[in-house]
Design a protein around this motif. Sequence first.
Motif, mmCIF file in Angstrom:
data_model
loop_
_atom_site.group_PDB
_atom_site.id
_atom_site.type_symbol
_atom_site.label_atom_id
_atom_site.label_comp_id
_atom_site.label_asym_id
_atom_site.label_seq_id
_atom_site.Cartn_x
_atom_site.Cartn_y
_atom_site.Cartn_z
ATOM 1 N N ASP B 56 0.884 -1.162 0.000
ATOM 2 C CA ASP B 56 0.000 0.000 0.000
ATOM 3 C C ASP B 56 0.924 1.214 0.000
ATOM 4 O OD1 ASP B 56 -1.828 1.956 0.343
ATOM 5 O OD2 ASP B 56 -2.439 1.395 2.365
ATOM 6 N N ASN B 58 1.385 4.822 -1.010
ATOM 7 C CA ASN B 58 0.855 6.108 -1.449
ATOM 8 C C ASN B 58 1.843 7.205 -1.043
ATOM 9 O OD1 ASN B 58 -0.672 8.637 -1.510
ATOM 10 N ND2 ASN B 58 -2.451 7.338 -1.867
ATOM 11 N N LEU B 59 2.186 8.060 -2.002
ATOM 12 C CA LEU B 59 3.209 9.088 -1.734
ATOM 13 C C LEU B 59 2.813 10.029 -0.601
ATOM 14 C CD1 LEU B 59 4.533 10.259 -5.224
ATOM 15 C CD2 LEU B 59 5.661 8.806 -3.550
ATOM 16 N N THR B 60 1.526 10.156 -0.357
ATOM 17 C CA THR B 60 1.099 11.047 0.716
ATOM 18 C C THR B 60 0.951 10.315 2.053
ATOM 19 O OG1 THR B 60 -1.244 10.722 0.272
ATOM 20 C CG2 THR B 60 -0.157 12.485 -0.937
ATOM 21 N N ARG B 61 1.251 9.015 2.060
ATOM 22 C CA ARG B 61 1.183 8.257 3.327
ATOM 23 C C ARG B 61 2.404 7.358 3.449
ATOM 24 N NH1 ARG B 61 -4.268 7.403 1.581
ATOM 25 N NH2 ARG B 61 -3.788 5.273 0.992
ATOM 26 N N LEU B 62 3.560 7.937 3.254
ATOM 27 C CA LEU B 62 4.763 7.109 3.214
ATOM 28 C C LEU B 62 5.187 6.598 4.591
ATOM 29 C CD1 LEU B 62 7.068 8.685 0.487
ATOM 30 C CD2 LEU B 62 5.796 6.554 0.410
ATOM 31 N N ALA B 276 -3.396 10.864 -7.985
ATOM 32 C CA ALA B 276 -3.959 10.348 -6.729
ATOM 33 C C ALA B 276 -2.822 9.816 -5.846
ATOM 34 C CB ALA B 276 -4.967 9.250 -7.000
ATOM 35 N N PHE B 277 -1.616 9.740 -6.395
ATOM 36 C CA PHE B 277 -0.385 9.354 -5.683
ATOM 37 C C PHE B 277 -0.396 7.918 -5.175
ATOM 38 C CE2 PHE B 277 -0.751 14.011 -5.059
ATOM 39 C CZ PHE B 277 0.319 14.367 -5.861
#
Lengths: 447, 308
Positions: B56, B58-62, B276-277
């Motif tokens: 999983d 996501n660039l905004t939840r690294l 959406a990253f």
Amino acid sequence: MSMKSTIKRLTGGAALALALSPVTAFAWSLEEAAQPYAGTTVDVVFLLRPGYEAAKKMLPEFEEKTGIKVNVTDMPYENALGEQVRDFVANGDFDIALVDLVWIGNFAENEWIVPAEKFINDPALADPDLDLEDFFPLVLDAFGSWGGTLYGLPFDNYSGLLFYNQCMLEEAGLDGPPETWGELKDEYGPALTKDGKYAFALQSKRNETQSADSFARVLWPFGGSFLDDEFRSNLMSEESQAGLQFRQDLMQYMPEGIVAYDHAEAVNALAQGDVAMITEWSSFYSTLKDPATSTIGDCLAVAPEPEGPAGRKPALGGFSLAVASQADENEQAAAWLFIQWVTSKENAAKYLELGGVPARQSVYEMEGVAEKYDFVPALVESWQEGVPEFRPRFAEWPEITEIVQEWGTKMMLGEVSTEEGAKQIGDRMEAVLEEAGYYDGEKPLVQ
Amino acid sequence: MLQKTQDLERPAPKESSNAGTVSLGTFLGFLSPAVVTLAAIGIAPLAFAIWTSMRDYNLTRLQRTPFVGLENYATVLTDSVFWDAMGRTFTLLLIALPMQIAAGLGIALILHRPGLTFLKTIARLSLVIPMATTYAVVGLLGQIMFNLKYGVVNQLLGFIGIAPVNWIGDPTNAFAAIVFWDVWQWTPFCALVFLAGLTTVPGEIEEAARLETKSWWTVLRYVQLPFLVPGLTAVLILRTADTLKQFDMVFTMTRGGPGSSTELISLLIQRIGFRAFDQGLASAQAVILLVITIVLSRLYIHFFYREI
């Protein structure tokens, strides 16, 4: 914590810091504050829009005063988020974050930007005339803060306004702009749509324009919203559906192919006299007023966006500038000095003169400003009635806006009904929020 | 043949056997730059994409990138949006490629005919222009040329009494516009490949065939076509891969819209990965696309190239 109390706390903290500092408020000057950072270069993203052109014209003065070099990277809006996210993830070069109001949750939660408190409470860096209370409270809250913490100062500030061609309205026997969305559709629409001209253009291209300028614009005035209090989709509510159905009905008075219209096309349609009214960001005033880019000249007039059954609730959008966490201490200080200077009260009039739209209340109270810039009264009125969560500002918005863009456009094209489209958006939006942890209490319900 | 046999039977000079031995250092010295470069720019990103496709990511939840196994693949394979985009991509391929091959072959046959040397040279040079135009520029030109009100295409249609067509704002017309541009840009490539193939037909065989029959179709089918098959296979493989990767032109002209009408598979992957990253999901989509491309290439080679 409310934004108002945050501002008071920051203002109080800054005053205390200044009082305790050996450097008194009277002695502070930009030149002296910047001395340790002369020769520092700060990197920032600018957009290809009038407010940024205005700031660029002001840059030489800042660089001369401080010796700090501001390195600007121009890019279109659509690239700005991706470029910055990749830069921050890779610990790259940007020292200043350009933060659209819908990116602030994302940037703040990832700690890519530094709380402004760090600089406001530093007497060596804080301008005693910073005066946070001079910013429009709605704008400072929506553009610059997240979760009660202030990160950025409002820089490129928009409110949705109704721009209209008063000559076309007069020719059609209409006295002034429509007060309500209902009037716009039922009276102005039929009267102005004839001979190849259209009453209205609602820019609806499948990008952020579809989400912000088209979809959200018809939700709020009709009492709808993206989410309810439990963060479940509110798009199937009677009010949201009324707004979305209104947009479908209004399309008969818009040019063909409106789903391909971005800002440039909508502004151009009004500027060339092809449509009588558009709802656009205040920042496009200079484009519409400039004889080089607009043919309607003195026929241009500006009003607040029409009211819906739930009130005016105009579109709200804009950008703040915040210091990037990845910058080193010197770069952070230099970056703050630039942000503070370019958004200052002192420079607001100049910024306005050069084509920008400052968020300083004081500049709009200056003598002659409202007369010279005829969008000012409408803008000031709009900034009293806006909704900070016009588009949710949490970190998940980039994913959700893609969903809204896709299904919002399909609705307009008649490929799905407003109910079907709203159901699709709602289900997918809730899946994103569930994954993010909003429903199991992992994340607070903040938007 | 006799001379060759004698050469084979002649014992090799002693020093030549030494020369045939390559030291390990030389071997590595020559091979390693290519292998390292390939590993750095081809294999490492692919390995990273496979790794991210199982997380999983996501660039905004690294802060949190848990291993999810094949979940992303399952999501992609059951997602109607993915298959819709794939369907549009193959629709573009199935419409545009036959047109490019037919028109390219026609142009090649015309240019292959004797005479008019100067004009043919000009024509050959002109064929390079569409191919040399940057994809993104083609899309931007399209955005302007197909503009409903100010576009030159509608102006030209107006001269023959056709009402302005809403090219970019209508789903079907927008798709037609990207087909048009794809055909415009890549027909010359097909023409040049086929022209090169026609020049490999031995002159005496072609001349003899023309003396035998007046039917141009018979000459094409039985004499020229066998020489065109390698080029045709190359065209099929390259154009299929290019269409599956088609991004710049469509992105700059329509951004995948209106609605999803021109959202090809590469635009979908870009949207998921960079807007959406969700790099995990986008990587899974890209890996599946890669597998489809490889399978198609193998099928082309199996069915066409083997017949030569």
